[in-house]
Design an enzyme around this catalytic site. Structure first.
Site, mmCIF file in Angstrom:
data_model
loop_
_atom_site.group_PDB
_atom_site.id
_atom_site.type_symbol
_atom_site.label_atom_id
_atom_site.label_comp_id
_atom_site.label_asym_id
_atom_site.label_seq_id
_atom_site.Cartn_x
_atom_site.Cartn_y
_atom_site.Cartn_z
ATOM 1 N N SER A 8 0.835 -1.202 0.000
ATOM 2 C CA SER A 8 0.000 0.000 0.000
ATOM 3 C C SER A 8 0.868 1.251 0.000
ATOM 4 C CB SER A 8 -0.939 0.021 1.213
ATOM 5 O OG SER A 8 -0.189 0.090 2.414
ATOM 6 N N SER A 132 10.129 10.807 7.753
ATOM 7 C CA SER A 132 9.066 11.807 7.717
ATOM 8 C C SER A 132 9.671 13.131 8.173
ATOM 9 C CB SER A 132 7.930 11.389 8.664
ATOM 10 O OG SER A 132 7.069 12.467 8.942
ATOM 11 N N TYR A 145 5.418 8.160 16.815
ATOM 12 C CA TYR A 145 5.782 8.254 15.407
ATOM 13 C C TYR A 145 7.057 9.078 15.239
ATOM 14 C CZ TYR A 145 5.169 9.085 10.379
ATOM 15 O OH TYR A 145 5.340 9.146 9.021
ATOM 16 N N LYS A 149 10.874 7.843 13.935
ATOM 17 C CA LYS A 149 11.488 8.409 12.736
ATOM 18 C C LYS A 149 12.812 9.117 13.053
ATOM 19 C CE LYS A 149 8.193 7.032 9.995
ATOM 20 N NZ LYS A 149 8.428 5.967 8.990
#
Length: 263
Positions: A8, A132, A145, A149
């Site tokens: 995906s 990110s 998150y 990262k």
């Protein structure tokens, strides 16, 4: 070429793009059905191997690399793309959610890279970590998150220095907000998926465009790539005026629909 999280989003778009270039692909994801469907789509273009993989499990990552080498005799490129997100205030967050984020995002990158490294050194190949903007400036409501990262960036930056003269190409790749299902699958405070995105996906960079930038970065052997004007501005401002990005990010993220925090 190995791509994790291939079923995906950025991984899917990258798989399709590199297949169109004729790259021989090893596609990894947890969903075997999606992988097989993708393989059927791409097989007319190139040779494809699908390996059901949960990157949070070291043994799965080891088997992924072993099967890739068994099939193709070596590894030229590893794209560590598999990842999950979250959306909750830390004060409300169950610690198991952060542990899950670190297991998938950070440890998945470490495991795959560890077992692929001897082959990448042999081929003087490339290892990529898809991070990110949250890996450069902390993103409120996404403590797990951002932490994962940042950790990936530190890991890959250090790996690059260790092999500075060995011909290994290491790229930290940081898209901005990208239209994908990552926000739909993002974990909430109790670990359940939020199920819908709080942002307007139509105004974001497409996963297909991100894949094109990824390909260009590999060709040019970029050290680091930060995408989107907003992403580049955030990284630049945070470098010199971090106090300003604190305020801007708080204001920007608090305006999300159903934001977990408010002014």
């Amino acid at each position: 070429m190995i791509i994790t999280g291939a079923s995906s989003g950025i991984g899917l778009a990258s798989s399709r793009l590199f297949a169109s270039f004729g790259a021989r692909l090893v596609l990894a994801a947890r969903s075997e059905d999606r992988l097989e469907s993708l393989a059927a789509e791409l097989s007319p273009l190139t040779e494809v191997l699908c390996v059901k993989t949960d990157v949070s499990l070291e043994e799965d990552c080891r088997m992924l690399i072993e099967k890739a080498v068994e099939r193709f005799g070596g590894i030229d490129i590893l794209v560590n793309n598999a990842g999950i997100s979250m959306r909750a205030m830390f004060r409300d967050l169950e610690l198991s959610v952060i542990r899950r984020l670190m297991d998938v995002n950070f440890w998945g990158t470490v495991y795959c890279t560890k077992y692929a490294l001897p082959w990448l050194l042999k081929s003087k190949g490339s290892v990529v970590g898809v991070i990110s903007i949250a890996g450069f400036a902390g993103l409120p409501g996404r403590t797990g998150y951002s932490s994962s990262k940042y950790a990936i960036r530190g890991f890959l930056d250090t790996l690059r220095i260790e092999h500075l003269y060995d011909g290994l190409h290491v790229m930290v790749f940081a898209p901005g907000f990208t239209a994908s299902n990552v926000r739909n699958a993002a974990l909430t405070a109790d670990g359940s998926q939020q199920g819908s995105t709080p942002r307007d996906e139509g105004r974001m960079m497409t996963a297909e465009k991100v894949a094109e930038y990824l390909a260009a970065g590999l060709v040019k052997k970029k050290r680091e790539m930060v995408l989107t004007p907003l992403g580049k501005a955030t990284v630049f401002v945070h470098k010199f005026w971090p106090w300003l990005t604190d305020r801007i990010e708080f204001s920007y993220m608090s305006k999300e629909p159903d934001s977990p925090f408010h002014k």
